[in-house]
Design a protein around this motif. Structure first.
Motif, PDB file in Angstrom:
ATOM      1  N   PHE A 169      88.901 112.420  76.815  1.00 20.30           N
ATOM      2  CA  PHE A 169      88.967 111.102  77.435  1.00 20.30           C
ATOM      3  C   PHE A 169      87.841 110.189  76.965  1.00 20.30           C
ATOM      4  N   SER A 170      88.011 108.909  77.299  1.00 22.02           N
ATOM      5  CA  SER A 170      86.979 107.912  76.985  1.00 22.02           C
ATOM      6  C   SER A 170      87.013 106.835  78.081  1.00 22.02           C
ATOM      7  N   ASP A 171      86.081 105.898  78.006  1.00 22.72           N
ATOM      8  CA  ASP A 171      86.017 104.774  78.951  1.00 22.72           C
ATOM      9  C   ASP A 171      85.961 105.259  80.401  1.00 22.72           C
ATOM     10  N   PHE A 172      84.974 106.071  80.714  1.00 22.71           N
ATOM     11  CA  PHE A 172      84.844 106.616  82.054  1.00 22.71           C
ATOM     12  C   PHE A 172      84.397 105.539  83.049  1.00 22.71           C
ATOM     13  N   TYR A 173      85.078 105.517  84.177  1.00 23.24           N
ATOM     14  CA  TYR A 173      84.743 104.596  85.269  1.00 23.24           C
ATOM     15  C   TYR A 173      84.563 105.422  86.538  1.00 23.24           C
ATOM     16  N   TYR A 174      83.439 105.205  87.232  1.00 24.36           N
ATOM     17  CA  TYR A 174      83.151 105.910  88.476  1.00 24.36           C
ATOM     18  C   TYR A 174      82.957 104.895  89.606  1.00 24.36           C
ATOM     19  N   LYS A 175      83.516 105.228  90.758  1.00 18.38           N
ATOM     20  CA  LYS A 175      83.190 104.530  91.998  1.00 18.38           C
ATOM     21  C   LYS A 175      82.639 105.583  92.941  1.00 18.38           C
ATOM     22  N   VAL A 176      81.397 105.413  93.382  1.00 18.44           N
ATOM     23  CA  VAL A 176      80.689 106.468  94.090  1.00 18.44           C
ATOM     24  C   VAL A 176      80.155 105.955  95.421  1.00 18.44           C
ATOM     25  N   TRP A 177      80.357 106.760  96.463  1.00 23.11           N
ATOM     26  CA  TRP A 177      79.842 106.464  97.797  1.00 23.11           C
ATOM     27  C   TRP A 177      78.595 107.315  98.042  1.00 23.11           C
ATOM     28  N   VAL A 178      77.488 106.670  98.390  1.00 22.76           N
ATOM     29  CA  VAL A 178      76.220 107.356  98.630  1.00 22.76           C
ATOM     30  C   VAL A 178      75.822 107.183 100.088  1.00 22.76           C
TER      31      VAL A 178
END
Length: 247
Positions: free
Chosen positions: A183-192
């Motif tokens: 894969f490529s173009d990794f996108y993360y949405k993270v709750w801290v």
């Protein structure tokens, strides 16, 4: 009589001059705000993401849930829930490709439950959580190993299970040979978690380079950090050899 005329004429000229001066001041103000970069508050909140990574990796135990989808023709789907005790104990149960799975790893051995007979098989001297086949399901923290994070932004705050969280969006470069090859173009949405400052949830998306219609879609939930969790080897597990391992 000359004085009133002079004042009147200059008032007419002062209007446009005042307007221009106001625009100049506004431009200077906005420019200084732009070039001064993010506010101290924003920097502090971004710094909390780095702290959350450190705290998450330093935790001695946690429970987790991982749901993975490979989009495209050969769609892959898995959903497992489990618990992990550092450094080398983990248990998961769920489904992979519509097949029930259950694994337990204790020290150097991995135990796999046969979905048909219900019997446990022992894979001696094999840490399946470190293999590429089940690294996402057995070791969810592997998805948060980053070379660097070129783009990161704190985009808001949300409640998650009644706990207040900072929400981040980031585009990192990952440290995972299997994921990098696929894969490529990794996108993360993270709750801290704002209180404990650790990762509570993440949505991960990535594209497959050779196809615009396929990619990775993953959701990870982590909770019950640093609890006294008990993970033991199954009783009456038969032994198999390394040659029989399905990967």
């Amino acid at each position: 009589m000359l004085t009133p005329r002079w004042i009147l004429l200059n008032r007419r000229k002062l209007g446009p001059i005042t307007a221009v001066a106001g625009i100049v001041v506004l431009v200077i103000f906005l420019g200084s705000a732009f070039f001064s970069g993010p506010s101290q508050s924003q920097l502090d909140k971004q710094k909390s993401f780095t702290t959350a990574l450190d705290n998450t990796f330093a935790s001695r135990s946690f429970r987790f849930e991982v749901e993975s989808k490979l989009l495209g023709e050969n769609g892959f789907y898995s959903k497992v829930e489990g618990e992990r005790v550092m450094p080398d104990k983990v248990h998961i149960k769920g489904t992979v490709l519509k097949t029930p799975v259950e694994f337990t790893q204790v020290n150097e051995n991995t135990y796999m439950k046969d979905p048909f007979s219900g019997k446990w098989l022992t894979l001696k001297d094999i840490k399946l959580s470190q293999s590429e086949l089940f690294i996402t399901e057995l070791n969810p923290l592997a998805n948060f190993n980053f070379k660097d994070i070129p783009e990161i932004e704190m985009v808001g705050e949300e409640d998650l299970d009644e706990d207040k969280c900072y929400v981040y969006e980031l585009k990192p470069n990952v440290v995972n040979a299997f994921l990098e090859e696929q894969f490529s173009d990794f996108y993360y949405k993270v709750w801290v978690d704002q209180k404990d400052v650790n990762i509570r949830q993440a949505i991960i998306k990535a594209n497959r380079p050779e196809s615009g219609n396929s990619g990775l879609d993953m959701k990870i939930r982590i909770w019950d950090y640093d609890r006294d969790l008990q993970i033991d080897a199954p009783v009456k597990a038969s032994t198999t050899t390394q040659e029989n391992v399905p990967y």
